[in-house]
Enzyme design. Sequence first.
Site, PDB file in Angstrom:
ATOM      1  N   GLU A   1     -13.939  -1.146  -9.454  1.00 21.43           N
ATOM      2  CA  GLU A   1     -13.086  -1.918 -10.330  1.00 21.43           C
ATOM      3  C   GLU A   1     -13.452  -3.401 -10.363  1.00 21.43           C
ATOM      4  O   GLU A   1     -13.948  -3.958  -9.387  1.00 21.43           O
ATOM      5  CB  GLU A   1     -11.646  -1.785  -9.847  1.00 21.43           C
ATOM      6  CG  GLU A   1     -10.660  -2.143 -10.905  1.00 21.43           C
ATOM      7  CD  GLU A   1      -9.283  -1.734 -10.475  1.00 21.43           C
ATOM      8  OE1 GLU A   1      -8.569  -2.606  -9.953  1.00 21.43           O
ATOM      9  OE2 GLU A   1      -8.933  -0.572 -10.640  1.00 21.43           O
TER      10      GLU A   1
ATOM     11  N   CYS B   1     -13.357 -10.994 -10.338  1.00 23.46           N
ATOM     12  CA  CYS B   1     -13.530 -10.419  -9.001  1.00 23.46           C
ATOM     13  C   CYS B   1     -14.341  -9.133  -9.134  1.00 23.46           C
ATOM     14  O   CYS B   1     -13.912  -8.199  -9.818  1.00 23.46           O
ATOM     15  CB  CYS B   1     -12.163 -10.130  -8.415  1.00 23.46           C
ATOM     16  SG  CYS B   1     -12.275  -9.321  -6.821  1.00 23.46           S
TER      17      CYS B   1
ATOM     18  N   CYS C   1     -16.660   1.261   1.506  1.00 21.15           N
ATOM     19  CA  CYS C   1     -17.155   0.292   2.498  1.00 21.15           C
ATOM     20  C   CYS C   1     -17.199   0.994   3.842  1.00 21.15           C
ATOM     21  O   CYS C   1     -16.312   1.765   4.170  1.00 21.15           O
ATOM     22  CB  CYS C   1     -16.243  -0.929   2.567  1.00 21.15           C
ATOM     23  SG  CYS C   1     -16.839  -2.197   3.720  1.00 21.15           S
TER      24      CYS C   1
ATOM     25  N   CYS D   1     -12.082  -1.825   8.069  1.00 23.00           N
ATOM     26  CA  CYS D   1     -11.023  -2.727   8.520  1.00 23.00           C
ATOM     27  C   CYS D   1      -9.686  -1.969   8.409  1.00 23.00           C
ATOM     28  O   CYS D   1      -9.459  -1.237   7.446  1.00 23.00           O
ATOM     29  CB  CYS D   1     -11.007  -4.002   7.675  1.00 23.00           C
ATOM     30  SG  CYS D   1     -12.574  -4.895   7.801  1.00 23.00           S
TER      31      CYS D   1
ATOM     32  N   CYS E   1      -7.362  -2.204   5.148  1.00 21.97           N
ATOM     33  CA  CYS E   1      -8.019  -2.260   3.839  1.00 21.97           C
ATOM     34  C   CYS E   1      -8.203  -0.852   3.286  1.00 21.97           C
ATOM     35  O   CYS E   1      -8.795   0.001   3.954  1.00 21.97           O
ATOM     36  CB  CYS E   1      -9.374  -2.948   3.987  1.00 21.97           C
ATOM     37  SG  CYS E   1     -10.387  -2.843   2.490  1.00 21.97           S
TER      38      CYS E   1
ATOM     39  N   CYS F   1      -3.285  -8.818  -6.965  1.00 27.42           N
ATOM     40  CA  CYS F   1      -4.157  -9.160  -5.860  1.00 27.42           C
ATOM     41  C   CYS F   1      -5.134  -8.021  -5.618  1.00 27.42           C
ATOM     42  O   CYS F   1      -5.252  -7.477  -4.532  1.00 27.42           O
ATOM     43  CB  CYS F   1      -3.372  -9.469  -4.603  1.00 27.42           C
ATOM     44  SG  CYS F   1      -4.312 -10.527  -3.517  1.00 27.42           S
TER      45      CYS F   1
HETATM   46  N1  SAH Z   1     -15.708  -6.976   2.213  1.00 30.51           N
HETATM   47  C1  SAH Z   1     -15.460  -8.320   1.929  1.00 30.51           C
HETATM   48  C2  SAH Z   1     -14.907  -8.586   0.541  1.00 30.51           C
HETATM   49  C3  SAH Z   1     -13.869  -7.632  -0.023  1.00 30.51           C
HETATM   50  S1  SAH Z   1     -12.212  -7.697   0.448  1.00 30.51           S
HETATM   51  C4  SAH Z   1     -14.553  -8.918   2.978  1.00 30.51           C
HETATM   52  O1  SAH Z   1     -13.998  -8.178   3.759  1.00 30.51           O
HETATM   53  O2  SAH Z   1     -14.469 -10.134   3.014  1.00 30.51           O
HETATM   54  C5  SAH Z   1     -11.519  -9.253  -0.103  1.00 30.51           C
HETATM   55  C6  SAH Z   1     -10.418  -9.753   0.844  1.00 30.51           C
HETATM   56  O3  SAH Z   1      -9.206  -8.953   0.804  1.00 30.51           O
HETATM   57  C7  SAH Z   1     -10.864  -9.735   2.307  1.00 30.51           C
HETATM   58  O4  SAH Z   1     -10.457 -10.902   2.931  1.00 30.51           O
HETATM   59  C8  SAH Z   1     -10.118  -8.546   2.844  1.00 30.51           C
HETATM   60  O5  SAH Z   1     -10.017  -8.585   4.229  1.00 30.51           O
HETATM   61  C9  SAH Z   1      -8.786  -8.649   2.132  1.00 30.51           C
HETATM   62  N2  SAH Z   1      -7.989  -7.416   2.147  1.00 30.51           N
HETATM   63  C10 SAH Z   1      -8.425  -6.146   2.218  1.00 30.51           C
HETATM   64  N3  SAH Z   1      -7.378  -5.287   2.172  1.00 30.51           N
HETATM   65  C11 SAH Z   1      -6.258  -6.030   2.056  1.00 30.51           C
HETATM   66  C12 SAH Z   1      -4.868  -5.726   1.921  1.00 30.51           C
HETATM   67  N4  SAH Z   1      -4.435  -4.471   1.900  1.00 30.51           N
HETATM   68  N5  SAH Z   1      -3.997  -6.739   1.790  1.00 30.51           N
HETATM   69  C13 SAH Z   1      -4.428  -8.019   1.765  1.00 30.51           C
HETATM   70  N6  SAH Z   1      -5.728  -8.376   1.896  1.00 30.51           N
HETATM   71  C14 SAH Z   1      -6.639  -7.393   2.036  1.00 30.51           C
HETATM   72 FE1  SF4 Z   2     -14.943  -3.499   3.887  1.00 30.81          FE
HETATM   73 FE2  SF4 Z   2     -13.315  -4.652   5.633  1.00 30.81          FE
HETATM   74 FE3  SF4 Z   2     -13.980  -5.936   3.362  1.00 30.81          FE
HETATM   75 FE4  SF4 Z   2     -12.383  -3.777   3.298  1.00 30.81          FE
HETATM   76  S1  SF4 Z   2     -11.922  -5.770   4.240  1.00 30.81           S
HETATM   77  S2  SF4 Z   2     -14.089  -4.200   1.935  1.00 30.81           S
HETATM   78  S3  SF4 Z   2     -13.254  -2.513   4.976  1.00 30.81           S
HETATM   79  S4  SF4 Z   2     -15.340  -5.363   5.057  1.00 30.81           S
END
Ligand code: SAH
Ligand code: SF4
Length: 378
Positions: free
Chosen positions: A96, A109, A116, A120, A123, A345
């Site tokens: 997306e 974005c 991934c 995390c 996420c 978001c």
């Molecule tokens: N993989 C990269 C970029 C994608 S995620 C990274 O981790 O930086 C973009 C941002 O959204 C990251 O800071 C991530 O940690 C955050 N994020 C992921 N899932 C989330 C959620 N459920 N609520 C709020 N922020 C989230």
């Molecule tokens: Fe991957 Fe973590 Fe970024 Fe989610 S927040 S996209 S799991 S690196």
Amino acid sequence: MTESVTKTNLLGLSPAKLEAFFAELGEKRFRATQVMKWIHQLGAESFDEMTNISKALRQKLSEVAEIRPPEVVTQDISRDGTRKWVVRVDGGSCVETVLIPDGDRKTLCISSQVGCSLDCSFCSTGKQGFNRNLTAAEVIGQVYIAIKSYGPMDPNAERRVTNVVLMGMGEPLMNFDNVVDATELMLDDNAYGLSKRRVTLSTSGVVPALDRLREVSDVSLAISLHAPNDELRNELVPINKRYPISMLIESCNRYLDGLNDKRVVTVEYTLIAGVNDQPHHARELIKVLRKLPCKLNLIPFNPFPNSGYERPSEEAIQAFKQIMLNANFITTVRRTRGDEIDAACGQLVGQVMDRTRRSKKFIPVVQEEAGLETDRRV
Ligand code: SAH
Ligand code: SF4
């Protein structure tokens, strides 16, 4: 029987690779510039449109090359002007892309991977597992699609995308070469011509790749910190076990040192109720961030089914923010946008066929966080 030839998709070739492509065809360098403008500034889809190129060369190009963006599955526009595209990439998975207008700023974005692998804990992309890296054409294709969706492209018209953030699905530094090629096109004056301050790569902290990035790029950097100490970060961002906070901060400082301007790193900190949102976490965070020129972006946790986490109360968010402001950190809270099209978001919808051992089944559409840079001071 006609022999089938795999055509080169010119959409994803970096400026240098496009030049090499034309050199191999025995053509002059400037052809690469011409074709780059046709594709990325005028949105050409076929070689026939390229009227300043001879018929013979157009014919040759159409035999060996193509311009193939990912397929748009759906496009939605919300009341606040947020636009969202679901695009199908080769192999059937979807990723997306979201565009958020905010005054003069139009931030796109984009995703870098299907799923991934970094897992995390908060996420939903991570929870879906990993399928594959996007190609450079699929990464830059998201920018191409977004700009084209407004109608014919015109390089002199007002910019339809002013900022690009690699904050969609995936970890950009785990798809290094393709992401770098795509960012080169974003910055190149013959393609999208965005300033390096307006292209931001967000990483969870793949330190060796970040050190490599410094050698080849000068895009702006955001890091997903989310915790003020290693014990907690190990839990939330497992790659921290390999590259702990101190290593990440040092790498960021090296990155900033390599830039020829005074930029800072954006530190992303997702606030999760009862997990990392307490005043003592904020005080601990101050000590960590003193070591890095940065600004702080607090992201209230974006809930998804079965995450096991909750978004903090507004009071807790404001209290955390205030502690950071009192310590003189530029601190913003990311607000959700495009609610009715689930672009709030991010909430990225993706369909990922997990190829890791974590899951073997096709996981249906889930909400995901895009981490959109719609910083609003509140
Ligand atoms: N993989 C990269 C970029 C994608 S995620 C990274 O981790 O930086 C973009 C941002 O959204 C990251 O800071 C991530 O940690 C955050 N994020 C992921 N899932 C989330 C959620 N459920 N609520 C709020 N922020 C989230
Ligand atoms: Fe991957 Fe973590 Fe970024 Fe989610 S927040 S996209 S799991 S690196």
